[in-house]
Design a protein around this motif. Structure first.
Motif, PDB file in Angstrom:
ATOM      1  N   GLN A 292       0.884  -1.115   0.073  1.00  0.00           N
ATOM      2  CA  GLN A 292      -0.017  -0.197   0.010  1.00  0.00           C
ATOM      3  C   GLN A 292       0.535   1.309  -0.183  1.00  0.00           C
ATOM      4  N   ALA A 293       1.817   1.280   0.831  1.00  0.00           N
ATOM      5  CA  ALA A 293       2.609   2.350   0.858  1.00  0.00           C
ATOM      6  C   ALA A 293       3.554   2.608  -0.394  1.00  0.00           C
ATOM      7  N   MET A 294       3.953   1.599  -0.956  1.00  0.00           N
ATOM      8  CA  MET A 294       4.740   1.801  -2.344  1.00  0.00           C
ATOM      9  C   MET A 294       3.684   2.194  -3.529  1.00  0.00           C
ATOM     10  N   ARG A 295       2.549   1.620  -3.349  1.00  0.00           N
ATOM     11  CA  ARG A 295       1.520   2.127  -4.530  1.00  0.00           C
ATOM     12  C   ARG A 295       1.255   3.617  -4.388  1.00  0.00           C
TER      13      ARG A 295
ATOM     14  N   ASN B  13       1.944   9.240  -5.689  1.00  0.00           N
ATOM     15  CA  ASN B  13       2.495  10.716  -5.626  1.00  0.00           C
ATOM     16  C   ASN B  13       3.283  10.965  -6.749  1.00  0.00           C
ATOM     17  N   VAL B  14       4.036  10.252  -7.152  1.00  0.00           N
ATOM     18  CA  VAL B  14       5.065  10.439  -8.196  1.00  0.00           C
ATOM     19  C   VAL B  14       4.199  10.915  -9.604  1.00  0.00           C
ATOM     20  N   LEU B  15       3.190  10.089  -9.769  1.00  0.00           N
ATOM     21  CA  LEU B  15       2.502  10.221 -11.186  1.00  0.00           C
ATOM     22  C   LEU B  15       1.523  11.733 -10.853  1.00  0.00           C
ATOM     23  N   GLU B  16       1.090  11.782  -9.702  1.00  0.00           N
ATOM     24  CA  GLU B  16       0.278  13.275  -9.482  1.00  0.00           C
ATOM     25  C   GLU B  16       1.265  14.341  -9.895  1.00  0.00           C
ATOM     26  N   ASP B  17       2.510  14.392  -9.272  1.00  0.00           N
ATOM     27  CA  ASP B  17       3.595  15.307  -9.598  1.00  0.00           C
ATOM     28  C   ASP B  17       3.821  15.453 -11.070  1.00  0.00           C
TER      29      ASP B  17
ATOM     30  N   VAL C 217      -4.490  10.893 -12.555  1.00  0.00           N
ATOM     31  CA  VAL C 217      -4.247  10.105 -11.520  1.00  0.00           C
ATOM     32  C   VAL C 217      -5.495  10.066 -10.647  1.00  0.00           C
ATOM     33  N   THR C 218      -5.851   8.895 -10.018  1.00  0.00           N
ATOM     34  CA  THR C 218      -6.813   8.659  -8.955  1.00  0.00           C
ATOM     35  C   THR C 218      -6.228   7.938  -7.982  1.00  0.00           C
TER      36      THR C 218
END
Length: 153
Positions: free
Chosen positions: A13-16, A21-25, A75-76
């Protein structure tokens, strides 16, 4: 029944969440510098959306590259949609985070690998775990792949 902490699922869950977060940026600011991503995902996941010709060509898994050209990155909390170019043919994809097998950014030698696991215990008496799938050679240098198998009982 004794309650226990499921560290493997908590790490997944943390890695996803990190990928989200990376894709949102990237969706907001674009890819910085030389960053680019190789994302391998399970094309048989029930929530994956891709063209029939792509699922026919990649019936088990597929690796996509986010680098020079991509469009419509949304991103969702559950996954992301993106349009990528396949042989001069733009194709929309939807990839849920649960379908991702590997996420690699070779520009900084970073990578994550999600091990497959059964959501339920089988009572067949076989306690041996299958070997983790080989992600193949790391693109452009040796990215460090984080594996959770060593933390599982």
């Amino acid at each position: 029944m004794t309650r226990s902490i499921d560290y493997g699922n908590l790490m997944h869950q943390a890695m996803r969440g990190l990928i989200q977060n990376v894709l949102e940026d990237v969706a907001e600011h674009g890819l910085p510098g030389q960053h680019h991503f190789f994302i391998t995902f399970d094309t048989m996941h029930p929530d994956v959306e891709l063209a029939d010709w792509l699922s026919d060509r990649y019936p088990d898994e597929m690796t996509v590259v986010m680098q020079h050209w991509f469009d419509g990155l949304e991103v969702t909390d559950d996954g992301f949609s993106i349009t990528l170019n396949f042989g001069d043919t733009p194709e929309p994809l939807y990839i849920p985070y649960d379908a991702i097998k590997t996420f690699v950014d070779p520009s900084v030698e970073f990578g994550l690998r999600f091990e497959t696991q059964d959501d339920h215990d089988d009572d067949d008496g076989d306690d041996d775990e299958p070997d983790a799938p080989d992600p193949g050679p790391a693109p452009k240098g040796d990215a460090e792949i984080v594996s959770l198998d060593r933390f599982r009982k």
